[in-house]
Design an enzyme around this catalytic site. Structure first.
Site, mmCIF file in Angstrom:
data_model
loop_
_atom_site.group_PDB
_atom_site.id
_atom_site.type_symbol
_atom_site.label_atom_id
_atom_site.label_comp_id
_atom_site.label_asym_id
_atom_site.label_seq_id
_atom_site.Cartn_x
_atom_site.Cartn_y
_atom_site.Cartn_z
ATOM 1 N N ASP A 146 98.915 -16.473 -5.210
ATOM 2 C CA ASP A 146 100.204 -15.767 -5.206
ATOM 3 C C ASP A 146 99.969 -14.360 -5.768
ATOM 4 O O ASP A 146 100.413 -14.023 -6.860
ATOM 5 C CB ASP A 146 101.220 -16.543 -6.036
ATOM 6 C CG ASP A 146 101.443 -17.938 -5.472
ATOM 7 O OD1 ASP A 146 101.709 -18.048 -4.268
ATOM 8 O OD2 ASP A 146 101.313 -18.914 -6.231
ATOM 9 N N HIS A 167 95.839 -25.848 -9.677
ATOM 10 C CA HIS A 167 96.560 -25.828 -10.969
ATOM 11 C C HIS A 167 95.630 -26.244 -12.110
ATOM 12 O O HIS A 167 95.652 -25.666 -13.187
ATOM 13 C CB HIS A 167 97.733 -26.821 -10.942
ATOM 14 C CG HIS A 167 98.825 -26.469 -9.981
ATOM 15 N ND1 HIS A 167 99.094 -27.222 -8.862
ATOM 16 C CD2 HIS A 167 99.727 -25.475 -9.983
ATOM 17 C CE1 HIS A 167 100.124 -26.695 -8.213
ATOM 18 N NE2 HIS A 167 100.530 -25.632 -8.865
ATOM 19 N N MET A 176 105.240 -25.504 -10.646
ATOM 20 C CA MET A 176 106.411 -26.217 -10.125
ATOM 21 C C MET A 176 106.032 -27.672 -9.825
ATOM 22 O O MET A 176 106.711 -28.353 -9.058
ATOM 23 C CB MET A 176 106.946 -25.520 -8.884
ATOM 24 C CG MET A 176 107.420 -24.091 -9.201
ATOM 25 S SD MET A 176 108.670 -23.450 -8.095
ATOM 26 C CE MET A 176 107.809 -23.499 -6.544
ATOM 27 N N SER A 195 97.543 -25.649 -2.121
ATOM 28 C CA SER A 195 98.964 -25.359 -2.351
ATOM 29 C C SER A 195 99.718 -26.678 -2.311
ATOM 30 O O SER A 195 99.376 -27.562 -1.518
ATOM 31 C CB SER A 195 99.476 -24.450 -1.226
ATOM 32 O OG SER A 195 100.884 -24.463 -1.188
ATOM 33 N N SER A 196 100.740 -26.789 -3.138
ATOM 34 C CA SER A 196 101.556 -28.009 -3.103
ATOM 35 C C SER A 196 102.178 -28.182 -1.725
ATOM 36 O O SER A 196 102.405 -29.301 -1.262
ATOM 37 C CB SER A 196 102.668 -27.931 -4.156
ATOM 38 O OG SER A 196 102.103 -27.634 -5.416
ATOM 39 N N LEU A 251 100.870 -31.204 -8.604
ATOM 40 C CA LEU A 251 99.669 -30.441 -8.953
ATOM 41 C C LEU A 251 98.479 -30.774 -8.056
ATOM 42 O O LEU A 251 98.401 -31.854 -7.476
ATOM 43 C CB LEU A 251 99.308 -30.730 -10.415
ATOM 44 C CG LEU A 251 100.427 -30.453 -11.422
ATOM 45 C CD1 LEU A 251 99.963 -30.782 -12.834
ATOM 46 C CD2 LEU A 251 100.910 -29.021 -11.343
ATOM 47 N N HIS A 252 97.570 -29.802 -7.986
ATOM 48 C CA HIS A 252 96.316 -29.973 -7.249
ATOM 49 C C HIS A 252 95.211 -29.302 -8.050
ATOM 50 O O HIS A 252 95.468 -28.750 -9.148
ATOM 51 C CB HIS A 252 96.446 -29.385 -5.840
ATOM 52 C CG HIS A 252 97.023 -28.001 -5.819
ATOM 53 N ND1 HIS A 252 96.341 -26.905 -6.307
ATOM 54 C CD2 HIS A 252 98.233 -27.529 -5.419
ATOM 55 C CE1 HIS A 252 97.077 -25.828 -6.171
ATOM 56 N NE2 HIS A 252 98.244 -26.172 -5.648
ATOM 57 N N GLU A 253 94.004 -29.313 -7.498
ATOM 58 C CA GLU A 253 92.842 -28.763 -8.218
ATOM 59 C C GLU A 253 93.040 -27.301 -8.623
ATOM 60 O O GLU A 253 92.495 -26.851 -9.631
ATOM 61 C CB GLU A 253 91.573 -28.879 -7.358
ATOM 62 C CG GLU A 253 91.032 -30.293 -7.230
ATOM 63 C CD GLU A 253 90.663 -30.908 -8.580
ATOM 64 O OE1 GLU A 253 90.113 -30.198 -9.426
ATOM 65 O OE2 GLU A 253 90.953 -32.098 -8.788
HETATM 66 O O1 PAF Z 1 103.770 -20.043 -8.830
HETATM 67 C C1 PAF Z 1 104.626 -20.887 -9.118
HETATM 68 O O2 PAF Z 1 104.404 -22.101 -9.083
HETATM 69 C C2 PAF Z 1 106.012 -20.424 -9.537
HETATM 70 O O3 PAF Z 1 106.399 -19.286 -8.832
HETATM 71 C C3 PAF Z 1 106.142 -20.196 -11.051
HETATM 72 C C4 PAF Z 1 105.228 -19.083 -11.528
HETATM 73 C C5 PAF Z 1 105.806 -21.485 -11.796
HETATM 74 C C6 PAF Z 1 107.578 -19.797 -11.394
HETATM 75 O O4 PAF Z 1 108.476 -20.783 -11.009
#
Ligand code: PAF
Length: 280
Positions: free
Chosen positions: A150, A37, A30, A185-186, A33-35
């Site tokens: 998650d 991702h 979404m 986390s963002s 971004l951070h490390e």
């Molecule tokens: O984990 C996330 O950032 C979101 O839930 C995802 C998987 C991109 C779906 O929108």
């Protein structure tokens, strides 16, 4: 690095890669971004010849009182970070591209969402599975990489992929942590400097649970109590603490072979989640 904003163009690019026998890896995000991702991008790059990162703040997975409007966004910064990590395509659809007028389909699991975050965020996982299926349809990846932070989301997506016979391998990338243990986390960007210090208690609570289980604790009530204390003593509020079966997410009555701890806590107004395998 190419930026693609329409599903048709994305599908055409993926068809072209597939014709050339190039495996495609997708990292759905979404944005902001951070490390964490970027580590998922690195995993996709190791496994695949072409890497797509998607950026889409999915309105369907936010409740009416949640932070959709305030969710942090910075496309230019995200693009620079993705380019530096060798991403081939960034797929950035707009909301009306993903959910055009007349859109009415929902993808919903019946069991896994009835635990943990699913109980606290009505409709959240319906929004996640619906958008992830659409992203998979747009990108047609061989591999999709999601972050282990998650944990419930990964189980839900794996279940959907299995139930719907989707031919994609779902990979979980390890949680990337700040030096004090806070999971990246963002949403950490919402925290004031004081809240940021407090936020370390979320991981401390999980570590405390693991220490107890390593020391022989078998009663989930005692473990949950200790996690709650670790959070509340630091001035954060527990949303839930749970000791669950790692596959079904059912609350354990006794800790035997396999156990997983999960936490959601409010630090100020920011809701943070984290999880840790305790056993098995
Ligand atoms: O984990 C996330 O950032 C979101 O839930 C995802 C998987 C991109 C779906 O929108």
């Amino acid at each position: 690095m190419q930026v693609i904003r329409t599903i048709a163009e994305m599908q055409a690019q993926s068809r072209s890669w597939s014709r050339q026998g190039i495996a495609i890896g997708l990292v759905p995000t979404m944005g902001f971004l951070h490390e964490g991702h970027l580590s998922l991008v690195d995993i996709a790059k190791e496994k695949c010849g072409a890497v797509v990162a998607s950026i889409f703040v999915n309105p369907m997975q936010f409740g009416p009182k949640e932070d959709f409007d305030n969710y942090p966004r910075d496309e230019a910064r995200d693009l620079a970070m993705l380019e530096a990590h060798g991403t081939d395509v960034v797929f950035i659809p707009q909301t009306d591209e993903m959910y055009p007028k007349g859109f009415e389909t929902r993808v919903e699991l019946t069991r896994l969402p009835n635990h943990l975050c699913g109980l606290r965020r009505e409709g959240h996982f319906r929004g996640v599975t619906t958008v992830v299926l659409k992203l998979l349809a747009a990108v047609q990846p061989d591999v999709a990489v999601f972050g282990d932070k998650d944990y419930q989301q990964i189980l839900v997506i794996r279940r959907m992929v299995c139930d719907l016979n989707l031919s994609v391998e779902v990979i979980a990338g390890p949680t990337v942590r700040e030096p004090d243990g806070l999971a990246m986390s963002s949403r950490n960007s919402y925290l004031s400097p004081e809240e940021r210090r407090t936020a370390a208690c979320v991981f401390q609570a999980l570590q405390r649970a693991r220490q107890m289980v390593n020391g022989g604790a078998v009663d989930p009530i005692m473990v949950r109590r200790s996690m709650t204390e670790a959070i509340e003593q630091n001035g954060a509020q527990v949303d839930y603490v749970a000791v669950v079966d790692p596959e079904t997410l059912e609350e354990l009555q006794i800790i035997k072979d396999r156990a997983h701890a999960a936490v959601a806590a409010f630090v100020g107004r920011t809701r943070l989640i984290d999880n840790l395998r305790l056993k098995g």
